[in-house]
Write a protein that holds these residues in place. Structure first.
Motif, PDB file in Angstrom:
ATOM      1  N   ILE A 149       0.776  -1.071  -0.076  1.00  0.00           N
ATOM      2  CA  ILE A 149       0.077   0.066  -0.184  1.00  0.00           C
ATOM      3  C   ILE A 149       0.949   1.323   0.078  1.00  0.00           C
ATOM      4  O   ILE A 149       0.573   2.372  -0.593  1.00  0.00           O
ATOM      5  N   ARG A 150       1.915   1.279   0.922  1.00  0.00           N
ATOM      6  CA  ARG A 150       2.873   2.412   0.820  1.00  0.00           C
ATOM      7  C   ARG A 150       3.442   2.745  -0.605  1.00  0.00           C
ATOM      8  O   ARG A 150       3.442   3.758  -1.069  1.00  0.00           O
ATOM      9  N   ARG A 151       4.046   1.621  -1.124  1.00  0.00           N
ATOM     10  CA  ARG A 151       4.700   1.643  -2.429  1.00  0.00           C
ATOM     11  C   ARG A 151       3.547   1.989  -3.524  1.00  0.00           C
ATOM     12  O   ARG A 151       4.030   2.777  -4.388  1.00  0.00           O
ATOM     13  N   LYS A 152       2.524   1.305  -3.476  1.00  0.00           N
ATOM     14  CA  LYS A 152       1.581   1.597  -4.681  1.00  0.00           C
ATOM     15  C   LYS A 152       0.803   2.763  -4.474  1.00  0.00           C
ATOM     16  O   LYS A 152       0.701   3.519  -5.480  1.00  0.00           O
ATOM     17  N   TYR A 153       0.469   3.346  -3.338  1.00  0.00           N
ATOM     18  CA  TYR A 153      -0.618   4.422  -3.323  1.00  0.00           C
ATOM     19  C   TYR A 153       0.162   5.750  -2.753  1.00  0.00           C
ATOM     20  O   TYR A 153      -0.098   6.789  -3.029  1.00  0.00           O
ATOM     21  N   LEU A 154       0.999   5.463  -1.675  1.00  0.00           N
ATOM     22  CA  LEU A 154       1.662   6.538  -0.909  1.00  0.00           C
ATOM     23  C   LEU A 154       2.712   7.313  -1.566  1.00  0.00           C
ATOM     24  O   LEU A 154       2.752   8.580  -1.737  1.00  0.00           O
ATOM     25  N   THR A 155       3.616   6.495  -2.362  1.00  0.00           N
ATOM     26  CA  THR A 155       4.709   7.230  -2.962  1.00  0.00           C
ATOM     27  C   THR A 155       4.373   8.041  -4.162  1.00  0.00           C
ATOM     28  O   THR A 155       5.126   8.861  -4.467  1.00  0.00           O
ATOM     29  N   ASP A 156       3.118   7.694  -4.722  1.00  0.00           N
ATOM     30  CA  ASP A 156       2.934   8.476  -6.167  1.00  0.00           C
ATOM     31  C   ASP A 156       1.573   9.078  -6.214  1.00  0.00           C
ATOM     32  O   ASP A 156       1.054   8.948  -7.220  1.00  0.00           O
ATOM     33  N   CYS A 157       0.799   9.226  -4.988  1.00  0.00           N
ATOM     34  CA  CYS A 157      -0.350   9.719  -4.778  1.00  0.00           C
ATOM     35  C   CYS A 157      -0.349  11.220  -5.685  1.00  0.00           C
ATOM     36  O   CYS A 157       0.335  12.049  -5.361  1.00  0.00           O
ATOM     37  N   ALA A 158      -1.387  11.478  -6.461  1.00  0.00           N
ATOM     38  CA  ALA A 158      -1.450  12.639  -7.415  1.00  0.00           C
ATOM     39  C   ALA A 158      -2.229  13.874  -6.745  1.00  0.00           C
ATOM     40  O   ALA A 158      -2.033  15.023  -7.070  1.00  0.00           O
ATOM     41  N   SER A 159      -2.948  13.597  -5.724  1.00  0.00           N
ATOM     42  CA  SER A 159      -3.982  14.387  -5.178  1.00  0.00           C
ATOM     43  C   SER A 159      -3.949  14.118  -3.525  1.00  0.00           C
ATOM     44  O   SER A 159      -3.667  13.164  -3.143  1.00  0.00           O
ATOM     45  N   SER A 160      -4.345  15.209  -2.971  1.00  0.00           N
ATOM     46  CA  SER A 160      -4.348  15.283  -1.341  1.00  0.00           C
ATOM     47  C   SER A 160      -5.577  14.036  -1.196  1.00  0.00           C
ATOM     48  O   SER A 160      -5.132  13.190   0.106  1.00  0.00           O
ATOM     49  N   ARG A 161      -6.366  13.747  -1.943  1.00  0.00           N
ATOM     50  CA  ARG A 161      -7.380  12.756  -1.439  1.00  0.00           C
ATOM     51  C   ARG A 161      -6.714  11.358  -1.735  1.00  0.00           C
ATOM     52  O   ARG A 161      -7.022  10.585  -0.822  1.00  0.00           O
ATOM     53  N   GLU A 162      -6.009  11.085  -2.600  1.00  0.00           N
ATOM     54  CA  GLU A 162      -5.346   9.779  -2.735  1.00  0.00           C
ATOM     55  C   GLU A 162      -4.270   9.634  -1.524  1.00  0.00           C
ATOM     56  O   GLU A 162      -4.418   8.434  -1.218  1.00  0.00           O
ATOM     57  N   CYS A 163      -3.736  10.617  -1.348  1.00  0.00           N
ATOM     58  CA  CYS A 163      -2.726  10.225  -0.160  1.00  0.00           C
ATOM     59  C   CYS A 163      -3.776  10.006   1.047  1.00  0.00           C
ATOM     60  O   CYS A 163      -3.131   9.342   2.059  1.00  0.00           O
ATOM     61  N   ARG A 164      -4.767  10.528   1.298  1.00  0.00           N
ATOM     62  CA  ARG A 164      -5.370  10.445   2.621  1.00  0.00           C
ATOM     63  C   ARG A 164      -5.904   9.076   2.330  1.00  0.00           C
ATOM     64  O   ARG A 164      -6.083   8.414   3.471  1.00  0.00           O
ATOM     65  N   LEU A 165      -6.390   8.559   1.482  1.00  0.00           N
ATOM     66  CA  LEU A 165      -6.994   7.337   1.297  1.00  0.00           C
ATOM     67  C   LEU A 165      -5.860   6.088   1.556  1.00  0.00           C
ATOM     68  O   LEU A 165      -6.083   5.250   2.241  1.00  0.00           O
ATOM     69  N   ALA A 166      -4.653   6.625   1.096  1.00  0.00           N
ATOM     70  CA  ALA A 166      -3.683   5.623   1.485  1.00  0.00           C
ATOM     71  C   ALA A 166      -3.296   5.666   3.006  1.00  0.00           C
ATOM     72  O   ALA A 166      -3.045   4.492   3.597  1.00  0.00           O
ATOM     73  N   ALA A 167      -3.337   6.707   3.331  1.00  0.00           N
ATOM     74  CA  ALA A 167      -3.176   6.881   4.842  1.00  0.00           C
ATOM     75  C   ALA A 167      -4.117   6.143   5.718  1.00  0.00           C
ATOM     76  O   ALA A 167      -3.622   5.480   6.738  1.00  0.00           O
ATOM     77  N   GLU A 168      -5.269   6.305   5.257  1.00  0.00           N
ATOM     78  CA  GLU A 168      -6.486   5.419   5.978  1.00  0.00           C
ATOM     79  C   GLU A 168      -6.364   4.280   5.735  1.00  0.00           C
ATOM     80  O   GLU A 168      -6.565   3.175   6.389  1.00  0.00           O
ATOM     81  N   ARG A 169      -5.984   3.430   4.671  1.00  0.00           N
ATOM     82  CA  ARG A 169      -5.471   2.058   4.334  1.00  0.00           C
ATOM     83  C   ARG A 169      -4.476   1.552   5.393  1.00  0.00           C
ATOM     84  O   ARG A 169      -4.466   0.513   5.913  1.00  0.00           O
ATOM     85  N   LEU A 170      -3.454   2.346   5.440  1.00  0.00           N
ATOM     86  CA  LEU A 170      -2.350   2.045   6.351  1.00  0.00           C
ATOM     87  C   LEU A 170      -2.777   1.883   7.722  1.00  0.00           C
ATOM     88  O   LEU A 170      -2.500   1.138   8.518  1.00  0.00           O
ATOM     89  N   ARG A 171      -3.527   2.993   7.903  1.00  0.00           N
ATOM     90  CA  ARG A 171      -4.217   3.018   9.608  1.00  0.00           C
ATOM     91  C   ARG A 171      -4.874   1.770   9.658  1.00  0.00           C
ATOM     92  O   ARG A 171      -5.022   1.051  10.922  1.00  0.00           O
ATOM     93  N   ASP A 172      -5.786   1.319   8.738  1.00  0.00           N
ATOM     94  CA  ASP A 172      -6.666   0.149   9.032  1.00  0.00           C
ATOM     95  C   ASP A 172      -5.714  -0.997   9.494  1.00  0.00           C
ATOM     96  O   ASP A 172      -6.040  -1.851  10.146  1.00  0.00           O
ATOM     97  N   ILE A 173      -4.523  -1.188   8.653  1.00  0.00           N
ATOM     98  CA  ILE A 173      -3.561  -2.406   8.798  1.00  0.00           C
ATOM     99  C   ILE A 173      -2.908  -2.346  10.183  1.00  0.00           C
ATOM    100  O   ILE A 173      -2.844  -3.160  10.865  1.00  0.00           O
ATOM    101  N   PHE A 174      -2.503  -1.046  10.747  1.00  0.00           N
ATOM    102  CA  PHE A 174      -2.138  -0.993  11.785  1.00  0.00           C
ATOM    103  C   PHE A 174      -2.646  -1.068  12.862  1.00  0.00           C
ATOM    104  O   PHE A 174      -2.427  -1.871  14.198  1.00  0.00           O
ATOM    105  N   LEU A 175      -4.194  -0.811  12.729  1.00  0.00           N
ATOM    106  CA  LEU A 175      -5.030  -1.163  13.900  1.00  0.00           C
ATOM    107  C   LEU A 175      -5.363  -2.521  14.085  1.00  0.00           C
ATOM    108  O   LEU A 175      -5.980  -2.790  15.077  1.00  0.00           O
ATOM    109  N   LYS A 176      -5.258  -3.012  12.908  1.00  0.00           N
ATOM    110  CA  LYS A 176      -5.755  -4.597  12.916  1.00  0.00           C
ATOM    111  C   LYS A 176      -4.859  -5.455  13.796  1.00  0.00           C
ATOM    112  O   LYS A 176      -5.400  -6.308  14.404  1.00  0.00           O
TER     113      LYS A 176
END
Length: 112
Positions: free
Chosen positions: A57-84
């Motif tokens: 997720i970090r590699r695919k979504y966070l490193t090349d996010c084109a907008s703040s929305r995409e970066c926020r969605l990537a951070a939310e996906r990472l958050r879900d993993i860390f909370l799991k």
């Protein structure tokens, strides 16, 4: 007290202090490399599995996010993993608590 006894006493105290400092110098963090990216996490077992799941997720979504929305969605996906996982969830919860700030923990949750 003779000079020899004094020197023996000083050497003995020195070695005791040295042993105590070696025991206390255990690293608080560990570095884990997943697909070429180095993560700094607390020195506890269980982080490898978490990072194996988070790295794509970090590699695919966070490193090349084109907008703040995409970066926020990537951070939310990472958050879900860390909370799991319990080992990372406790640090994530502590990180969000305003009374707790640690540079070691800050380094885990830098995704912006």
């Amino acid at each position: 007290m003779s000079k020899f006894n004094l020197i023996s006493f000083v050497i003995c105290v020195y070695f005791i202090v040295l042993q105590l400092t070696i025991i206390e110098c255990r690293p608080r963090t560990q570095k884990i490399v997943v697909h070429g990216h180095e993560w700094t996490v607390p020195n506890e077992p269980g982080w490898k599995e978490i990072l194996d799941e988070a790295e794509p997720i970090r590699r695919k979504y966070l490193t090349d996010c084109a907008s703040s929305r995409e970066c926020r969605l990537a951070a939310e996906r990472l958050r879900d993993i860390f909370l799991k996982y319990p080992v990372s969830a406790k640090y994530y919860d502590d990180f969000l608590d305003s009374d707790y700030r640690s540079s070691d923990i800050d380094s885990i949750f830098k995704w912006g």
